[in-house]
Each structure stands twice: as structure tokens, then as C-alpha cells.
Design an enzyme around this catalytic site. Structure first.
Site, PDB file in Angstrom:
ATOM      1  N   ARG A  46       1.112  -0.950  -0.119  1.00  0.00           N
ATOM      2  CA  ARG A  46      -0.006  -0.291  -0.245  1.00  0.00           C
ATOM      3  C   ARG A  46       1.011   1.373  -0.184  1.00  0.00           C
ATOM      4  O   ARG A  46       0.759   2.524   0.229  1.00  0.00           O
ATOM      5  CB  ARG A  46      -0.898   0.094   1.394  1.00  0.00           C
ATOM      6  CG  ARG A  46      -1.929  -1.363   0.934  1.00  0.00           C
ATOM      7  CD  ARG A  46      -2.589  -0.698   0.011  1.00  0.00           C
ATOM      8  NE  ARG A  46      -3.999  -1.595  -0.009  1.00  0.00           N
ATOM      9  CZ  ARG A  46      -5.061  -1.774   0.753  1.00  0.00           C
ATOM     10  NH1 ARG A  46      -5.171  -0.469   1.816  1.00  0.00           N
ATOM     11  NH2 ARG A  46      -6.215  -2.321   0.634  1.00  0.00           N
ATOM     12  N   ARG A  50      -2.923   6.255   0.194  1.00  0.00           N
ATOM     13  CA  ARG A  50      -3.342   7.684   1.026  1.00  0.00           C
ATOM     14  C   ARG A  50      -2.342   8.809   1.632  1.00  0.00           C
ATOM     15  O   ARG A  50      -2.933   9.623   2.193  1.00  0.00           O
ATOM     16  CB  ARG A  50      -4.317   7.452   1.344  1.00  0.00           C
ATOM     17  CG  ARG A  50      -6.526   7.670   0.863  1.00  0.00           C
ATOM     18  CD  ARG A  50      -7.130   7.102   1.353  1.00  0.00           C
ATOM     19  NE  ARG A  50      -7.175   5.471   1.641  1.00  0.00           N
ATOM     20  CZ  ARG A  50      -8.084   4.784   2.781  1.00  0.00           C
ATOM     21  NH1 ARG A  50      -9.293   5.671   3.098  1.00  0.00           N
ATOM     22  NH2 ARG A  50      -7.637   3.920   3.485  1.00  0.00           N
ATOM     23  N   ARG A  59      -6.455  11.387  -7.144  1.00  0.00           N
ATOM     24  CA  ARG A  59      -7.535  10.962  -7.172  1.00  0.00           C
ATOM     25  C   ARG A  59      -8.800  11.694  -6.371  1.00  0.00           C
ATOM     26  O   ARG A  59     -10.318  11.233  -6.128  1.00  0.00           O
ATOM     27  CB  ARG A  59      -7.566   9.891  -5.695  1.00  0.00           C
ATOM     28  CG  ARG A  59      -6.098   8.553  -5.765  1.00  0.00           C
ATOM     29  CD  ARG A  59      -7.639   7.965  -7.200  1.00  0.00           C
ATOM     30  NE  ARG A  59      -8.889   7.932  -6.755  1.00  0.00           N
ATOM     31  CZ  ARG A  59      -9.274   7.248  -5.867  1.00  0.00           C
ATOM     32  NH1 ARG A  59      -8.469   6.535  -4.704  1.00  0.00           N
ATOM     33  NH2 ARG A  59     -10.995   7.536  -4.915  1.00  0.00           N
ATOM     34  N   ASP A  95      -6.332  -2.646  -7.437  1.00  0.00           N
ATOM     35  CA  ASP A  95      -7.279  -3.775  -6.229  1.00  0.00           C
ATOM     36  C   ASP A  95      -7.945  -5.150  -6.078  1.00  0.00           C
ATOM     37  O   ASP A  95      -8.097  -5.635  -7.776  1.00  0.00           O
ATOM     38  CB  ASP A  95      -8.136  -2.376  -6.094  1.00  0.00           C
ATOM     39  CG  ASP A  95      -9.159  -2.506  -4.309  1.00  0.00           C
ATOM     40  OD1 ASP A  95      -8.041  -2.261  -3.399  1.00  0.00           O
ATOM     41  OD2 ASP A  95     -10.094  -3.830  -4.138  1.00  0.00           O
ATOM     42  N   TYR A 170     -14.836 -11.312   0.494  1.00  0.00           N
ATOM     43  CA  TYR A 170     -15.452 -10.107   0.111  1.00  0.00           C
ATOM     44  C   TYR A 170     -16.978 -10.619  -0.882  1.00  0.00           C
ATOM     45  O   TYR A 170     -18.268  -9.963  -0.237  1.00  0.00           O
ATOM     46  CB  TYR A 170     -14.602  -9.447  -0.668  1.00  0.00           C
ATOM     47  CG  TYR A 170     -13.697  -8.636  -0.371  1.00  0.00           C
ATOM     48  CD1 TYR A 170     -14.353  -7.634   0.375  1.00  0.00           C
ATOM     49  CD2 TYR A 170     -12.609  -8.940   0.015  1.00  0.00           C
ATOM     50  CE1 TYR A 170     -13.307  -6.484   1.696  1.00  0.00           C
ATOM     51  CE2 TYR A 170     -11.845  -8.426   0.350  1.00  0.00           C
ATOM     52  CZ  TYR A 170     -11.791  -6.929   0.510  1.00  0.00           C
ATOM     53  OH  TYR A 170     -10.436  -7.062   2.347  1.00  0.00           O
TER      54      TYR A 170
HETATM   55  O1  CP3 Z   1      -0.105  -1.480  -2.494  1.00  0.00           O
HETATM   56  C1  CP3 Z   1      -0.119  -0.816  -3.366  1.00  0.00           C
HETATM   57  O2  CP3 Z   1       1.085   0.147  -3.159  1.00  0.00           O
HETATM   58  C2  CP3 Z   1      -0.715  -0.689  -4.558  1.00  0.00           C
HETATM   59  C3  CP3 Z   1      -2.301  -0.963  -4.515  1.00  0.00           C
HETATM   60  C4  CP3 Z   1      -3.354  -1.374  -4.017  1.00  0.00           C
HETATM   61  C5  CP3 Z   1      -4.399  -1.416  -3.679  1.00  0.00           C
HETATM   62  N1  CP3 Z   1      -4.863  -2.499  -2.586  1.00  0.00           N
HETATM   63  C6  CP3 Z   1      -4.875  -0.109  -3.467  1.00  0.00           C
HETATM   64  C7  CP3 Z   1      -6.447   0.296  -2.687  1.00  0.00           C
HETATM   65  C8  CP3 Z   1      -3.193  -3.002  -3.352  1.00  0.00           C
HETATM   66  C9  CP3 Z   1      -2.223  -3.952  -3.162  1.00  0.00           C
HETATM   67  C10 CP3 Z   1      -3.995  -3.063  -3.069  1.00  0.00           C
HETATM   68  C11 CP3 Z   1      -4.428  -4.807  -2.893  1.00  0.00           C
HETATM   69  C12 CP3 Z   1      -5.851  -5.004  -1.639  1.00  0.00           C
HETATM   70  N2  CP3 Z   1      -7.007  -4.360  -1.863  1.00  0.00           N
HETATM   71  C13 CP3 Z   1      -5.838  -5.975  -0.578  1.00  0.00           C
HETATM   72  C14 CP3 Z   1      -4.809  -6.632   0.036  1.00  0.00           C
HETATM   73  C15 CP3 Z   1      -3.846  -6.389   0.403  1.00  0.00           C
HETATM   74  C16 CP3 Z   1      -4.589  -5.613   2.518  1.00  0.00           C
HETATM   75  O3  CP3 Z   1      -4.537  -4.564   2.221  1.00  0.00           O
HETATM   76  O4  CP3 Z   1      -4.746  -6.898   2.654  1.00  0.00           O
HETATM   77  C17 CP3 Z   1      -6.870  -5.999  -0.167  1.00  0.00           C
HETATM   78  C18 CP3 Z   1      -7.600  -6.728   0.870  1.00  0.00           C
HETATM   79  C19 CP3 Z   1      -8.297  -5.036  -0.799  1.00  0.00           C
HETATM   80  C20 CP3 Z   1      -9.975  -4.546  -0.631  1.00  0.00           C
HETATM   81  C21 CP3 Z   1      -9.605  -3.542  -0.148  1.00  0.00           C
HETATM   82  N3  CP3 Z   1      -9.637  -1.940  -1.126  1.00  0.00           N
HETATM   83  C22 CP3 Z   1      -9.602  -2.448   1.137  1.00  0.00           C
HETATM   84  C23 CP3 Z   1      -9.258  -3.556   2.089  1.00  0.00           C
HETATM   85  C24 CP3 Z   1      -9.359  -1.076   0.671  1.00  0.00           C
HETATM   86  C25 CP3 Z   1      -9.687   0.251   1.858  1.00  0.00           C
HETATM   87  C26 CP3 Z   1     -10.525   0.502   1.994  1.00  0.00           C
HETATM   88  C27 CP3 Z   1     -10.063   1.938   2.096  1.00  0.00           C
HETATM   89  O5  CP3 Z   1     -10.754   2.464   2.205  1.00  0.00           O
HETATM   90  O6  CP3 Z   1      -9.989   2.237   4.258  1.00  0.00           O
HETATM   91  C28 CP3 Z   1      -9.440  -1.119  -0.387  1.00  0.00           C
HETATM   92  C29 CP3 Z   1      -9.571   0.167  -1.940  1.00  0.00           C
HETATM   93  C30 CP3 Z   1      -8.309   1.153  -1.399  1.00  0.00           C
HETATM   94  N4  CP3 Z   1      -7.356   0.065  -2.702  1.00  0.00           N
HETATM   95  C31 CP3 Z   1      -7.557   1.935  -1.890  1.00  0.00           C
HETATM   96  C32 CP3 Z   1      -6.021   1.903  -2.351  1.00  0.00           C
HETATM   97  C33 CP3 Z   1      -5.416   2.905  -2.940  1.00  0.00           C
HETATM   98  C34 CP3 Z   1      -7.996   3.210  -0.487  1.00  0.00           C
HETATM   99  C35 CP3 Z   1      -9.175   3.794  -1.334  1.00  0.00           C
HETATM  100  C36 CP3 Z   1      -9.013   5.368  -1.501  1.00  0.00           C
HETATM  101  O7  CP3 Z   1      -8.138   6.055  -2.039  1.00  0.00           O
HETATM  102  O8  CP3 Z   1      -9.875   5.949  -1.646  1.00  0.00           O
END
Ligand code: CP3
Length: 368
Positions: A46, A50, A59, A95, A170
Site C-alpha cells: 500500500r 492515501r 484522486r 485493487d 468479499y
Molecule cells: O500496495 C499498493 O500500493 C498498490 C495498491 C493496492 C490497493 N489495494 C489500492 C487501494 C493493493 C496492492 C491493494 C490490494 C488490496 N485491496 C488488498 C490486499 C492488501 C491488503 O491490504 O491486505 C485488499 C484486502 C483490498 C481490498 C480493499 N480495497 C480494502 C480493504 C480497501 C481499503 C478501504 C479503505 O478505504 O480503507 C480498498 C481500497 C483501496 N485499495 C484503496 C487503495 C489505495 C483506498 C481507496 C482510496 O484511496 O479511496
């Protein structure tokens, strides 16, 4: 886009540098392959997200799924942490639910919460509605990876996907869950449906990763973030065969495969057996203990507690030293956090951690 010049990623060759060997011979890929490294490589799960003001800015008016489908945005966001922190690898901005949306699942990513599925999976008909995908369904990923590989030069790009269990959780829960109760109810109550769902998810995941490999990624990470909710026996019975189908299906891809989950201390050996070259370890299991469980055939990745990033610097420094010291027990170590970067993290702390890891490990690796 000016901000995307090779120079600004910090990967441009300087006069007098040895000829670039390419991302396949980078410290990150070498550590994954358990080869000697000039310094311990470091990147952060990640890292593209953010915690960075430049991410929040770009974004501001674009939804999460939409931004994942725009190669120009994907490229820019993926490069942001590479430029800023000097990490040893980029991870594709996307994602885990992107291939599910491409397979026709009606879902959204809700800010601050995560993926939400409109019609959760309950019956065979719900599984059958999930289409298999091909390259054309995710052409924006293919395009983004190609653009990134051209921009990144010697810096490797990590492709990724969600593993069948985490994707299924999910789809069955309909959204994020603490207990995974509905997922387990389906798994125990209708194993046939469970395996049919996971078979399909494994096929979709495998194809999604193959697209990324064909477009030029240097490594792959399969995220089974929530697998730690299961006992080892249940993991082996209900999950391992499906993750194995994905990882062994990529054995001839020619790139290292990383497999990661949270709370997986009891599953580390099994997750390695699924076909990983590198096993990701969260902060709960010290890397020397993890190495005994995983064995000498695989490298490890991890495992600074993300919460430590909010501690005073001397504490962070001591923890980084401890992780590096314990990581020396492994036949290869990629430094990372034990899970993703929290959104409230001060990005300057991440930059300092990268510099510290590089400084403390400069010189040929000695491994015990
Ligand atoms: O690692 C990186 O920088 C690459 C980007 C990345 C994202 N999601 C961007 C994202 C990666 C590798 C993921 C994988 C992902 N997505 C996982 C596996 C990694 C982990 O954290 O265990 C999971 C479980 C998800 C599902 C998911 N998507 C979650 C739990 C969330 C968070 C919700 C939140 O807003 O807190 C997301 C959204 C998400 N994916 C964001 C980002 C940057 C946030 C969205 C935003 O910026 O509005």
C-alpha cells in the site's frame, strides 16, 4: 506528463554507473531468488495510496475503480512512491477486486471501508454469473503495465492479485468482515459450492496475473490477506488447493511469486507449499521463527509493524534493526511492513526507513 520522466523516478543511469542489468537482476528480484544482494531491498505494501498528498490530490475527483481503469493515472500513482521514497520496487496501482468487476460482478470500493458487492454469492447460479476473463477484459491493466515498465527502467514492477479465499470472502460476505462468518458457513455447509466458487476465482486470478506477466512485471504477489482467519487444517482443505492452482500455474512465468496474508503465523509452511518463492510474514511472527517454519527453499518478506511508524524515531530505528537482524536467518529477505501503510502515516518516516534499511545493509549480504 512531465512528472513521469524517467529522471524523476530516480532510476536513470548516471555517468560512471555500471551498465544497467535490468529489473530482473535488481536487488529486489535477487533477494526473492535468494541470491546475494548489494543491500536489503525494501518496498511497502500500500505504498501507492492515501499516505501521499500527491495521491490524494490526483484522486480528488476520481473514483477508486475508475482510477484503476485509467492507465495514465495508474502509471502516475504507481510511480509516486518510487520517486518520493526511493523504494526498490514499484507495485501496480490497482485493487484485488478489479478482475472481479471485469468478470461482471456488480461491486464498488467504498472509501474508508473497502469493496462492497451488490449481490453476495449464495447459490450455484451466483457462481455461474461470474464470467471468466481474458486480456481484452483488462486491457487497461496490460496497457498500464507496459507504460510503467518503460518508465521504471531498472526498478522492478510487482504485479498482484487477490487469492481465491480473500476474494471469496468479499463475494460471500458482500463486504468487509471481521469474523468471515458467512464465508465459513458456506465453506462448511456447502463444500461443493465453495470449491466451485474458488475454482472459478482461481481461473480468473491466474488469467489476470498472466496478463501482467505478459506485459512485463518482474514479480507477482498473491494477497490472501484474510486467510489467517482459518485453522491450518481448514486452510489446507478449503484454500490451499486453489491458491496452489494459481501459483503453480505461474511456475513457468519466469518471475518470483510472493504469497502474503495477515495473522498467518500458523499457516506459513502451508502458504509456502502453495507454490511461493517468497512468503510474506506479518509483524506477529519474528522472521527467524518464520524462517524455521517456511524452510530454506523460500525467501521471506516483512515485517515491521505498521503501527511502529507512529512511534518516536529511535523506536522505529530499533525495530528496523531488529527486523533486519532476524531477517538474516532467512535465505533471502525483502524488507516490508507486516501489512499495508496506514493512510495517516507521515510519508517522511517511510523515506527515512528506506534510507535506513539501505544504509544498515550496504555491502555484500552475509547469511547465516
Ligand atoms: O500496495 C499498493 O500500493 C498498490 C495498491 C493496492 C490497493 N489495494 C489500492 C487501494 C493493493 C496492492 C491493494 C490490494 C488490496 N485491496 C488488498 C490486499 C492488501 C491488503 O491490504 O491486505 C485488499 C484486502 C483490498 C481490498 C480493499 N480495497 C480494502 C480493504 C480497501 C481499503 C478501504 C479503505 O478505504 O480503507 C480498498 C481500497 C483501496 N485499495 C484503496 C487503495 C489505495 C483506498 C481507496 C482510496 O484511496 O479511496
Amino acid at each position: 506528463m512531465a512528472a513521469m520522466s524517467t529522471e524523476s523516478t530516480g532510476t536513470a543511469a548516471r555517468d560512471g554507473d555500471p551498465a544497467p542489468a535490468g529489473p530482473g537482476d535488481s536487488p529486489f528480484v535477487r533477494a526473492c531468488r535468494r541470491q546475494a544482494v548489494p543491500h536489503t531491498p525494501v518496498w511497502f505494501m500500500r505504498q501507492a495510496g492515501r499516505s501521499l498528498p500527491e495521491y490524494r490530490e490526483i484522486r480528488a475527483n476520481v473514483g477508486m475503480l475508475e482510477s484503476c481503469r485509467r492507465p495514465d493515472l495508474v502509471t502516475e500513482i504507481t510511480l509516486q512512491p518510487v520517486r518520493r521514497h526511493g523504494v526498490d520496487a514499484a507495485i501496480l496501482f490497482s485493487d484485488i477486486v478489479v478482475p472481479l468487476a471485469a468478470a461482471g460482478v456488480d461491486l464498488d470500493i467504498v472509501p474508508g471501508s473497502g469493496p462492497v458487492v451488490a449481490e453476495p454469492v449464495r447459490a450455484v447460479a451466483d457462481v455461474e454469473r461470474i464470467r471468466l476473463i481474458g486480456r481484452d477484459d483488462v486491457s487497461y491493466v496490460d496497457e498500464a503495465v507496459r507504460m510503467l515498465v518503460a518508465e521504471l527502467g531498472d526498478t522492478p514492477l510487482i504485479g498482484f492479485a487477490g487469492a481465491p479465499f480473500t476474494l471469496a470472502s468479499y463475494l460471500v460476505e458482500g463486504g468487509p468482515s471481521r469474523t468471515h462468518a458467512k464465508t465459513k458457513a458456506l465453506m462448511y455447509g456447502d463444500p461443493q459450492l465453495w470449491h466451485a466458487l474458488c475454482d472459478r476465482l482461481a481461473e480468473i486470478t491466474l488469467e489476470f496475473l498472466r496478463v501482467q506477466v505478459a506485459a512485463g512485471v518482474s514479480a507477482l504477489q498473491l494477497f490472501d490477506s484474510w486467510a489467517g482467519a482459518l485453522s491450518e487444517a481448514d486452510y489446507r482443505r478449503y484454500v490451499l488447493p486453489h491458491s496452489k492452482a494459481v501459483l503453480t500455474g505461474l511456475a513457468d512465468a519466469g518471475v518470483p511469486r510472493i504469497h502474503f496474508g495477515v495473522g498467518t503465523g500458523e499457516l506459513l509452511a502451508a502458504m509456502g507449499e502453495a507454490g511461493a518463492d517468497v512468503v510474506g510474514v506479518d509483524w506477529r511472527t519474528p522472521l527467524d521463527v518464520a524462517t524455521v517454519r517456511i524452510g530454506p527453499e523460500r525467501a521471506v518478506q516483512g515485517n515491521l509493524d505498521p503501527a511502529v511508524l507512529f512511534a518516536p524515531w529511535p523506536v522505529i530505528e530499533a525495530e528496523v534493526r531488529r527486523v533486519l537482524e532476524q531477517g538474516r536467518a532467512a535465505p533471502g529477505h525483502v524488507f516490508n511492513l507486516g501489512h499495508g501503510v496506514p493512510p495517516e502515516t507521515d510519508p517522511e518516516v517511510l523515506t527515512r526507513v528506506v534510507a535506513l534499511v539501505h544504509e544498515l545493509t550496504a555491502g555484500p549480504a552475509e547469511r547465516s
